[in-house]
Scaffold this motif. Structure first.
Motif, PDB file in Angstrom:
ATOM      1  N   PRO A 282       0.828  -1.209   0.000  1.00  0.00           N
ATOM      2  CA  PRO A 282       0.000   0.000   0.000  1.00  0.00           C
ATOM      3  C   PRO A 282       0.860   1.256   0.000  1.00  0.00           C
ATOM      4  N   THR A 283       0.429   2.241  -0.764  1.00  0.00           N
ATOM      5  CA  THR A 283       1.183   3.486  -0.866  1.00  0.00           C
ATOM      6  C   THR A 283       0.441   4.664  -0.241  1.00  0.00           C
ATOM      7  N   ILE A 284      -0.883   4.545  -0.125  1.00  0.00           N
ATOM      8  CA  ILE A 284      -1.680   5.660   0.385  1.00  0.00           C
ATOM      9  C   ILE A 284      -2.647   5.198   1.469  1.00  0.00           C
ATOM     10  N   GLU A 285      -3.032   6.135   2.300  1.00  0.00           N
ATOM     11  CA  GLU A 285      -4.076   5.923   3.292  1.00  0.00           C
ATOM     12  C   GLU A 285      -5.115   7.028   3.123  1.00  0.00           C
ATOM     13  N   ILE A 286      -6.368   6.667   3.309  1.00  0.00           N
ATOM     14  CA  ILE A 286      -7.456   7.642   3.204  1.00  0.00           C
ATOM     15  C   ILE A 286      -7.734   8.221   4.592  1.00  0.00           C
ATOM     16  N   THR A 287      -7.649   9.534   4.700  1.00  0.00           N
ATOM     17  CA  THR A 287      -7.871  10.201   5.979  1.00  0.00           C
ATOM     18  C   THR A 287      -9.053  11.159   5.863  1.00  0.00           C
ATOM     19  N   PRO A 288     -10.211  10.821   6.466  1.00  0.00           N
ATOM     20  CA  PRO A 288     -11.360  11.736   6.422  1.00  0.00           C
ATOM     21  C   PRO A 288     -11.026  13.059   7.112  1.00  0.00           C
ATOM     22  N   ILE A 289     -11.575  14.147   6.597  1.00  0.00           N
ATOM     23  CA  ILE A 289     -11.374  15.457   7.208  1.00  0.00           C
ATOM     24  C   ILE A 289     -12.200  15.535   8.489  1.00  0.00           C
ATOM     25  N   LYS A 290     -11.541  15.824   9.594  1.00  0.00           N
ATOM     26  CA  LYS A 290     -12.218  15.860  10.890  1.00  0.00           C
ATOM     27  C   LYS A 290     -13.015  17.148  11.057  1.00  0.00           C
ATOM     28  N   GLU A 291     -14.095  17.040  11.849  1.00  0.00           N
ATOM     29  CA  GLU A 291     -14.936  18.208  12.150  1.00  0.00           C
ATOM     30  C   GLU A 291     -15.286  18.963  10.871  1.00  0.00           C
ATOM     31  N   ASN A 292     -15.817  18.208   9.916  1.00  0.00           N
ATOM     32  CA  ASN A 292     -16.140  18.777   8.603  1.00  0.00           C
ATOM     33  C   ASN A 292     -17.459  19.555   8.676  1.00  0.00           C
ATOM     34  N   THR A 293     -17.375  20.806   9.087  1.00  0.00           N
ATOM     35  CA  THR A 293     -18.560  21.637   9.297  1.00  0.00           C
ATOM     36  C   THR A 293     -19.342  21.836   8.002  1.00  0.00           C
ATOM     37  N   ARG A 294     -18.642  22.057   6.906  1.00  0.00           N
ATOM     38  CA  ARG A 294     -19.319  22.281   5.623  1.00  0.00           C
ATOM     39  C   ARG A 294     -20.159  21.074   5.226  1.00  0.00           C
ATOM     40  N   LEU A 295     -19.627  19.872   5.469  1.00  0.00           N
ATOM     41  CA  LEU A 295     -20.380  18.669   5.134  1.00  0.00           C
ATOM     42  C   LEU A 295     -21.612  18.536   6.023  1.00  0.00           C
ATOM     43  N   LYS A 296     -21.451  18.821   7.309  1.00  0.00           N
ATOM     44  CA  LYS A 296     -22.590  18.747   8.226  1.00  0.00           C
ATOM     45  C   LYS A 296     -23.703  19.702   7.800  1.00  0.00           C
ATOM     46  N   VAL A 297     -23.334  20.907   7.392  1.00  0.00           N
ATOM     47  CA  VAL A 297     -24.323  21.910   6.951  1.00  0.00           C
ATOM     48  C   VAL A 297     -25.018  21.432   5.676  1.00  0.00           C
ATOM     49  N   ALA A 298     -24.221  20.874   4.743  1.00  0.00           N
ATOM     50  CA  ALA A 298     -24.796  20.392   3.483  1.00  0.00           C
ATOM     51  C   ALA A 298     -25.804  19.283   3.725  1.00  0.00           C
ATOM     52  N   ILE A 299     -25.493  18.370   4.642  1.00  0.00           N
ATOM     53  CA  ILE A 299     -26.405  17.262   4.946  1.00  0.00           C
ATOM     54  C   ILE A 299     -27.694  17.783   5.577  1.00  0.00           C
ATOM     55  N   GLU A 300     -27.589  18.817   6.390  1.00  0.00           N
ATOM     56  CA  GLU A 300     -28.787  19.400   7.009  1.00  0.00           C
ATOM     57  C   GLU A 300     -29.650  20.147   6.003  1.00  0.00           C
ATOM     58  N   HIS A 301     -29.082  20.521   4.866  1.00  0.00           N
ATOM     59  CA  HIS A 301     -29.821  21.303   3.866  1.00  0.00           C
ATOM     60  C   HIS A 301     -29.812  20.605   2.498  1.00  0.00           C
ATOM     61  N   LEU A 302     -29.967  19.285   2.516  1.00  0.00           N
ATOM     62  CA  LEU A 302     -29.928  18.521   1.264  1.00  0.00           C
ATOM     63  C   LEU A 302     -31.030  18.907   0.290  1.00  0.00           C
ATOM     64  N   LYS A 303     -32.140  19.450   0.794  1.00  0.00           N
ATOM     65  CA  LYS A 303     -33.271  19.796  -0.071  1.00  0.00           C
ATOM     66  C   LYS A 303     -32.911  20.861  -1.108  1.00  0.00           C
ATOM     67  N   GLN A 304     -31.869  21.641  -0.847  1.00  0.00           N
ATOM     68  CA  GLN A 304     -31.512  22.723  -1.769  1.00  0.00           C
ATOM     69  C   GLN A 304     -30.789  22.219  -3.017  1.00  0.00           C
ATOM     70  N   TYR A 305     -30.285  20.975  -2.954  1.00  0.00           N
ATOM     71  CA  TYR A 305     -29.529  20.431  -4.092  1.00  0.00           C
ATOM     72  C   TYR A 305     -30.446  19.638  -5.023  1.00  0.00           C
ATOM     73  N   THR A 306     -30.043  19.601  -6.303  1.00  0.00           N
ATOM     74  CA  THR A 306     -30.781  18.795  -7.289  1.00  0.00           C
ATOM     75  C   THR A 306     -29.963  17.581  -7.761  1.00  0.00           C
ATOM     76  N   TYR A 307     -28.632  17.687  -7.637  1.00  0.00           N
ATOM     77  CA  TYR A 307     -27.749  16.591  -8.050  1.00  0.00           C
ATOM     78  C   TYR A 307     -26.727  16.302  -6.944  1.00  0.00           C
ATOM     79  N   LEU A 308     -26.371  15.020  -6.845  1.00  0.00           N
ATOM     80  CA  LEU A 308     -25.300  14.577  -5.955  1.00  0.00           C
ATOM     81  C   LEU A 308     -24.306  13.787  -6.807  1.00  0.00           C
ATOM     82  N   VAL A 309     -23.039  14.183  -6.771  1.00  0.00           N
ATOM     83  CA  VAL A 309     -22.028  13.564  -7.641  1.00  0.00           C
ATOM     84  C   VAL A 309     -20.918  12.929  -6.801  1.00  0.00           C
TER      85      VAL A 309
END
Length: 505
Positions: A282-309
């Motif tokens: 293995p050459t890489i490790e995946i490290t999630p971004i901690k305390e991802n505030t932007r993601l939390k906000v996006a999940i709380e307001h999913l109704k505003q989006y029309t596409y998820l990619v």
């Protein structure tokens, strides 16, 4: 409190020949004490805190003598630990499992024996030699090949020579001359077929066929060494029809897999199933971004989006972990059209119970942009959770049509340490230079950059000793920027297509 010892048969070498019960014990083990012939890949089944001790024994070269192994088993169990004694083949087929069990019993230490596939049967099977056959062998006899001086008195050679069944000598290649001479001297027909099976069930299995009269000379000519078993009898002649293992398309090939540890399992399994040896580097490790505030906000307001990619399986995994952490599930995505790049991402999404609405024919960002721009309007709003080091082209192309909310979910970082059973960078370079590696697979530009980071820029030339396989055009371009030649590029960005590149027709 006294622990418990499990005497486990690891089988003859093929990783998948371990029993389910043996696997469960390895997962629970505090200590694994393993032999030379046990597949070291089994160590990865254990927990990160498990202590692994190699007590492997080769002929006249014992890492640890048997009495010390017995003492070690007892000492670790007395510490209250779950101890696995991992032995090649079956513990009770010349594996000294009985002696170890007696030693533990005499000291009041609980133990359990978990059988394994013995090479005397499984190894011959992979060599295309059935140990019995209705037409020529209705019995078989397994004999130790460790002969001592005066062993003619210990083994009734006249009785063995008179048998019509199959004779299998384990650990006997160093005594091949004595074995053949004793059988011939006892009246065994000199034309009796003999097979020598080395490293049975593994990618480097080899078989030499001869007769009782000439097999010793053939063994000298081929330089046969342990571990090799000797099979004597008419069943050897069936190898021509029943040799399935050595006909597998990747038989004999050693292939380096450079994905993350978590992601490499599917590709490694495919390689091993096709007769090759997958080497995890293995050459890489995946490290999630901690305390991802932007993601939390996006999940709380999913109704505003029309596409998820989603552009990768990693994005799918991290996004859904965040979705679950927020107390939501896939139902909140019902109003969205979901697009993915690549079959692997499509599969990862399907495992979450969702079928992708859109997937371009080519697994690159440009193709996805072209696909979506045909239907997007300025009223659409795209949520694009992806890697922190994602290429910028996709976002800029989509922003020309509508609003895009790109949210970094994770980043890729270099592997920091060598896990159990993995090669070091130094060993990889040495094996490349020695032409022992047939193929190296690369599934992203990150795997290329970080592999070179691990081995060092000064060792790039060593990679030219292997055939380099790329998952797609972006990865190919990255390899070429380092001056490396790409042997083949997968037709599609899938593990199946990657493996197809290595199946030389």
């Amino acid at each position: 409190m006294t622990g418990k010892v499990y005497l486990i048969g690891a089988g003859p070498g093929d990783y998948k020949l371990l029993t389910l019960k043996g696997k469960e014990c390895l997962e629970e083990a505090d200590v694994i004490i393993y032999d030379r012939l046990a597949n070291e890949d089994y160590l990865r089944i254990s927990s990160s805190t498990c202590e692994c001790i190699n007590v492997g024994k080769a002929s006249s070269n014992h890492t640890m003598p048997q009495d010390k192994i017995n003492e070690l088993l007892a000492a670790k169990a007395k510490e209250g630990k779950v101890v696995v004694r991992l032995k090649g083949g079956d513990p009770y087929v010349f594996g000294r499992g009985g002696e170890e069990g007696e030693y533990l019993f005499d000291r009041g230490i609980p133990f359990e024996v978990i059988p394994g596939v013995t090479s005397a049967i499984g190894g011959l099977c992979y060599a295309g030699i059935p140990i019995t056959h209705r037409e020529c062998a209705s019995s078989f006899h397994v004999i130790t090949g460790h002969l001592k001086d005066g062993s003619k008195d210990e083994i009734n050679w006249e009785a063995l020579a008179s048998l019509k069944g199959t004779l299998v000598f384990l650990m006997g290649i160093s005594n091949l001359k004595k074995i053949t001479e004793n059988l011939l001297g006892a009246g065994k027909v000199k034309e009796t077929p003999v097979g020598l099976v080395s490293w049975a069930t593994r990618y480097n299995q080899s078989v030499v066929i001869g007769t009782l009269e000439n097999i010793y000379e053939k063994a000298l000519e081929k330089g046969i060494k342990p571990p090799t078993m000797i099979v004597i009898g008419e069943v050897v002649n069936l190898r021509e029809k029943l040799n399935f293992f050595e006909e597998k398309p990747l038989f004999g090939k050693q292939i380096v897999v450079t994905r993350t540890r978590k992601q490499s399992s599917q590709l490694m399994e495919m390689i091993n199933d096709l007769g090759g040896r997958a080497i995890e580097f293995p050459t890489i490790e995946i490290t999630p971004i901690k305390e991802n505030t932007r993601l939390k906000v996006a999940i709380e307001h999913l109704k505003q989006y029309t596409y998820l990619v989603f552009t990768s399986p990693n994005a799918v995994e991290v996004f859904f972990e965040a979705l679950e952490a927020s107390g939501k599930d896939a139902r909140v995505l019902a109003h969205l059209k979901i697009a993915v790049i690549g079959e692997a991402t499509k599969k990862a999404l399907k495992q979450k119970g969702i079928v992708a609405d859109r997937m371009p024919t080519k697994a690159v960002a440009e193709s996805l942009a072209d696909c979506l721009k045909k239907e997007l309007t300025n009223k659409d709003y795209i949520l694009l959770p992806d890697s922190a080091i994602a290429r910028e082209g996709l976002v800029s192309s989509l922003e020309a049509v509508c609003k895009v909310d790109e949210i970094p979910l994770y980043t890729t970082v270099p592997v920091r340490n060598v896990a159990k059973g993995e090669m070091s960078s130094k060993e990889l370079v040495e094996r490349l230079i020695a032409d022992e590696i047939d193929y190296m697979t690369f599934t992203s530009s990150s795997t290329v950059h970080h592999l070179i980071g691990r081995i060092g820029q000064e060792h790039i030339a060593a990679l030219a000793h292997a055939k380099l396989i790329s998952i797609g055009e972006i990865t190919t371009h990255t390899l070429k920027t380092y001056g490396l030649e790409v042997y083949k590029e997968a037709k599609k960005a899938t593990m199946t297509d990657l493996v197809d590149c290595m199946e030389e027709k």
